[in-house]
Enzyme design. Sequence first.
Site, PDB file in Angstrom:
ATOM      1  N   THR A  40       0.768  -1.283   0.065  1.00  0.00           N
ATOM      2  CA  THR A  40       0.125  -0.118  -0.046  1.00  0.00           C
ATOM      3  C   THR A  40       0.810   1.233   0.368  1.00  0.00           C
ATOM      4  O   THR A  40       0.364   2.180  -0.578  1.00  0.00           O
ATOM      5  CB  THR A  40      -1.040  -0.138   1.133  1.00  0.00           C
ATOM      6  OG1 THR A  40      -1.868  -1.085   1.074  1.00  0.00           O
ATOM      7  CG2 THR A  40      -1.467   1.240   1.514  1.00  0.00           C
ATOM      8  N   ASP A  86       2.044  -6.543  -4.319  1.00  0.00           N
ATOM      9  CA  ASP A  86       1.125  -6.592  -3.220  1.00  0.00           C
ATOM     10  C   ASP A  86       1.816  -7.710  -2.480  1.00  0.00           C
ATOM     11  O   ASP A  86       2.175  -8.717  -3.108  1.00  0.00           O
ATOM     12  CB  ASP A  86      -0.129  -7.073  -3.596  1.00  0.00           C
ATOM     13  CG  ASP A  86      -1.201  -6.913  -2.362  1.00  0.00           C
ATOM     14  OD1 ASP A  86      -1.889  -6.003  -2.295  1.00  0.00           O
ATOM     15  OD2 ASP A  86      -1.145  -7.756  -1.462  1.00  0.00           O
ATOM     16  N   SER A  87       1.693  -7.499  -0.986  1.00  0.00           N
ATOM     17  CA  SER A  87       2.583  -8.332  -0.254  1.00  0.00           C
ATOM     18  C   SER A  87       2.270  -9.745  -0.348  1.00  0.00           C
ATOM     19  O   SER A  87       2.558 -10.643   0.310  1.00  0.00           O
ATOM     20  CB  SER A  87       2.812  -7.856   1.150  1.00  0.00           C
ATOM     21  OG  SER A  87       1.804  -7.907   1.906  1.00  0.00           O
ATOM     22  N   THR A 118       1.560  -4.561   4.008  1.00  0.00           N
ATOM     23  CA  THR A 118       1.255  -4.837   5.312  1.00  0.00           C
ATOM     24  C   THR A 118       0.888  -6.463   5.822  1.00  0.00           C
ATOM     25  O   THR A 118       0.960  -6.587   6.804  1.00  0.00           O
ATOM     26  CB  THR A 118       0.229  -3.732   6.107  1.00  0.00           C
ATOM     27  OG1 THR A 118      -0.925  -3.888   5.404  1.00  0.00           O
ATOM     28  CG2 THR A 118       0.702  -2.367   6.033  1.00  0.00           C
ATOM     29  N   ASP A 119       0.071  -6.703   4.540  1.00  0.00           N
ATOM     30  CA  ASP A 119      -0.373  -7.936   4.869  1.00  0.00           C
ATOM     31  C   ASP A 119       0.399  -8.979   5.344  1.00  0.00           C
ATOM     32  O   ASP A 119       0.128 -10.114   6.310  1.00  0.00           O
ATOM     33  CB  ASP A 119      -1.142  -8.572   3.551  1.00  0.00           C
ATOM     34  CG  ASP A 119      -2.338  -7.679   3.282  1.00  0.00           C
ATOM     35  OD1 ASP A 119      -3.030  -6.997   4.289  1.00  0.00           O
ATOM     36  OD2 ASP A 119      -2.850  -7.558   2.262  1.00  0.00           O
ATOM     37  N   GLN A 309      -2.954 -20.623  19.466  1.00  0.00           N
ATOM     38  CA  GLN A 309      -3.949 -19.874  18.631  1.00  0.00           C
ATOM     39  C   GLN A 309      -4.000 -18.411  19.710  1.00  0.00           C
ATOM     40  O   GLN A 309      -4.507 -17.555  19.042  1.00  0.00           O
ATOM     41  CB  GLN A 309      -5.580 -20.396  18.784  1.00  0.00           C
ATOM     42  CG  GLN A 309      -5.706 -21.700  17.819  1.00  0.00           C
ATOM     43  CD  GLN A 309      -6.950 -22.221  18.137  1.00  0.00           C
ATOM     44  OE1 GLN A 309      -7.983 -21.565  18.482  1.00  0.00           O
ATOM     45  NE2 GLN A 309      -7.174 -23.525  17.602  1.00  0.00           N
ATOM     46  N   CYS A 310      -3.806 -18.600  20.988  1.00  0.00           N
ATOM     47  CA  CYS A 310      -4.013 -17.416  21.856  1.00  0.00           C
ATOM     48  C   CYS A 310      -2.741 -16.490  21.573  1.00  0.00           C
ATOM     49  O   CYS A 310      -1.514 -17.151  21.595  1.00  0.00           O
ATOM     50  CB  CYS A 310      -4.147 -17.986  23.284  1.00  0.00           C
ATOM     51  SG  CYS A 310      -4.600 -16.940  24.450  1.00  0.00           S
TER      52      CYS A 310
END
Length: 538
Positions: A40, A86-87, A118-119, A309-310
Amino acid sequence: LTFQGYQQSSVDGSDPWCDQEYDVSEKVTPGVLVIYTGGTIGSRPRDPDPDSPQIVVPWEEFLSHTPEVGRLPFEVDASEEIPPLDSCNVGPSEWSKMAEIIFANYDEYAGFVILHGTDTMVYTASALSFMLRDLAKPVIITGAQRSAMVSTRNDATQNFLTALEIANPAVSRLPVVPEVCIFFGGKLLRGNRAIKIDTSGYEAYETPNIPPLGLAGDRIVINEKIVRPLPDRGRKFSIRTRLDTGVMPIYVSPGIQDTSIAEAQLDTAGLRAAVVLSFGSGNIPTKPEFLEVFRAAREGGVILANVSQCPRGPVEQGIYETSAQLVEAGFVSGNDITIEAAQCKLMVLLGDPDADVEDAELAFQQNLAGEQSTSMFVTKYGKSNGTLDDESPRLRIRGVGVEGRWSPNHVERALVRLHGATITAPPVSDSAREREALKVKKDAPAAPASLETVAFRVFLNLDDSVAQPDLNDPGYAGEFRKWPAASTGLSVFDISSAFRSTVSAGERVSFTIILDTPGATLAWDDADIAVFAKEFDV
Ligand code: ASP
């Protein structure tokens, strides 16, 4: 977030530089090399219509919208070897290219800035942190949620200029941050600790398990206490560019144990490691058929990495029954590593043509580039099966040198672990049987098969000639009471305090287990010592 505790605004205590001090017609060298990859920060709408899809533009066009760079007192050069993307389309081959560009230009520049979408920024940051070895210069990755080509009100210009300053610490009078970092939204973050937490906000990243390495408000301040140290003297910067892409996340969710989803994923051709995204502190459903799928995969050579996952806090295998079974099924723990860093770390470790599965597993459990707070060092004892009973209630497992690089005061925990252990109890006494009968009457939850616990004592480096060792022995590690187990599994003895006071890294250590309950037995298949060492004190 406050600026308290981030006092070191400049290395010599003076104010950081400001534009007026410098004659910018004479640029200082060494400067900073920018590796421009798009995202971006380098995008604008394709057509005059502002709502048309964004496209990435070449460096020259990007630079013409950031004229402030020309007012910096040092040289800023750019590498355009990677076409702007685009990343979402950035991956291992671009990471390798970035590492090669940094390597080829390492001596010419004070530091490096990577402009990036940023992705997938945290993946790139994580991968590079493992690919760049003995890094002594800053590598700062940044991007933007809104580009300067789209709007005067943007975060691109601030992010870029601040990243450039941090990447040239001598000119900016800042401490050197010899790490792969993300600078974004006012925060300097360790790249392999970061996660993207916001799809559009200007403070898009966080490091949930460590504080920021620095903050940029009216001044840039660096928290030197948690910045990685410079490499040891004499160690030369090098890069690893081979990655193995046979690494896949498996997301565990309630109900997965009743499907063949995990089995199908583990069956994927070319799979070398699975990042198993577990619940909480590292738990997954324990339905035997489900665990069997993983055990079989591990036997077939697939590494099973247990990552939570936490986002905050570590995986601690063996705290709950649900995760103790995972140790036995062959899972290795990622401590508090991020999902993205785990993925990249395994890709880099498995990319090493000389590393076998076991080497990669051991290395995965250790902190290599500041990506996790605690390293686990496992010392395996060969041929260490044993049985204790009334006939022979005492057994010494011979000494071997303990693995790892740690100082005793960094040892959080040390455990003797007996794998495939079975504990049986003496016959139930009458009074115990009576108590059990009472409980049954009251509809209480089923009592254990026996109400007698089994007692053990563990000693480190115990002299065989001591007939009656007691708690005054320097190697006394404690008394342990365990329930007889219905099935075989992991049996753990926490020996932390004796270990800290008697053992140093690399030293030989033996341990002796004494069974103190007459009529009971303990048998196990093999033994190891697991040492958990903190990387730094925060
Ligand atoms: N899709 C963009 C990218 O990652 C998003 C961004 O840069 O913010 O390249």
